[in-house]
Design a protein around this motif. Structure first.
Motif, PDB file in Angstrom:
ATOM      1  N   LEU A 153       0.837  -1.200   0.000  1.00  0.00           N
ATOM      2  CA  LEU A 153       0.000   0.000   0.000  1.00  0.00           C
ATOM      3  C   LEU A 153       0.873   1.251   0.000  1.00  0.00           C
ATOM      4  CD1 LEU A 153      -2.796   1.225   0.065  1.00  0.00           C
ATOM      5  CD2 LEU A 153      -2.748   1.097   2.544  1.00  0.00           C
ATOM      6  N   ILE A 182      -7.776   4.466  -4.781  1.00  0.00           N
ATOM      7  CA  ILE A 182      -6.682   3.486  -4.711  1.00  0.00           C
ATOM      8  C   ILE A 182      -6.700   2.588  -5.941  1.00  0.00           C
ATOM      9  CG2 ILE A 182      -5.693   1.568  -3.418  1.00  0.00           C
ATOM     10  CD1 ILE A 182      -6.902   2.796  -0.897  1.00  0.00           C
ATOM     11  N   VAL A 195       0.951  -5.130  -5.166  1.00  0.00           N
ATOM     12  CA  VAL A 195      -0.287  -4.430  -4.825  1.00  0.00           C
ATOM     13  C   VAL A 195      -1.266  -5.298  -4.035  1.00  0.00           C
ATOM     14  CG1 VAL A 195      -0.096  -2.902  -6.823  1.00  0.00           C
ATOM     15  CG2 VAL A 195      -1.394  -5.037  -7.034  1.00  0.00           C
ATOM     16  N   ALA A 198      -2.856  -3.378  -1.233  1.00  0.00           N
ATOM     17  CA  ALA A 198      -3.712  -2.311  -1.741  1.00  0.00           C
ATOM     18  C   ALA A 198      -5.037  -2.856  -2.253  1.00  0.00           C
ATOM     19  CB  ALA A 198      -2.994  -1.544  -2.847  1.00  0.00           C
TER      20      ALA A 198
END
Length: 214
Positions: A153, A182, A195, A198
């Protein structure tokens, strides 16, 4: 193996560790942009063709599953999978390799770990005990301290525009906007391993945004 333990500073308010296990997170070598593993031609024997197991430790808390890689890996970092985002945990062992796969709306994450039945049972128990009414509060905690979710993140959040958008979304309690912000920052420049955290934040914020206001 040098693995910094998950400390109190890594935890969100009200979060506690329930279970910890040495584990490897399985990644796709090509997606991660790595060179071919030296013994890749033999990895099919254990169901790992084109894959690499990143050594580290997995922690189960009352909020999430956290993986922390040790520093001797080609890929390092931390990522989280939130309990309300987990749709299924299954035994995906192959031959002599003991592993569990955690499925969410955005990813399947596989961990090589001993004691798969215990891990699955404990995760399922924690999922059952998690009150979905708490999703909004958990999302608020994540937006307040996003650096605690993991380096994946942080990699995405290196853009100042993202930081500003997250701050504005937090002030408004607008989780859907934060999730979209995001998600829009994730493109072909990032590999799936980078990722992972995220994507799980996107899923949590999306679920929080779908809940009716109280």
């Amino acid at each position: 193996m040098a693995i910094a333990p998950l400390s109190h500073e890594d935890l969100l308010p009200g979060e506690g560790i329930i279970l910890r296990k040495n584990a490897n997170a399985v990644i796709d070598v090509r997606e991660a942009g790595l060179s071919r593993f030296a013994f890749d031609d033999l990895m099919w024997l254990v169901g790992m063709r084109g894959k690499e197991a990143i050594g580290g430790r997995v922690y189960l808390t009352n909020y999430r599953l956290v993986f922390k890689a040790h520093r001797f890996n080609r890929v390092r970092g931390t990522f989280s999978v939130f309990l309300p985002s987990i749709e299924e945990v299954r035994d995906s062992s192959f031959a002599v390799t003991r592993q569990a796969t955690v499925s969410t709306a955005t990813q399947d994450l596989t961990f090589v770990v001993w004691g798969v039945p215990q891990l699955i049972d404990t995760i399922d128990q924690c999922r059952a005990e998690f009150d979905d009414a708490y999703i909004t509060e958990l999302a608020t905690l994540v937006l307040a301290e996003p650096w605690k979710i993991g380096h994946g993140l942080q990699t995405v959040a290196r853009y100042e525009a993202l930081n500003m958008s997250l701050s504005a979304a937090r002030m408004r309690g607008d989780f859907s906007t934060a999730a979209t912000t995001i998600a829009n920052m994730i493109d072909s420049r990032f590999n799936r391993a980078e990722v992972a955290g995220a994507l799980q934040v996107v899923d949590l914020l999306t679920r929080a945004g779908e809940r009716p206001s109280t």
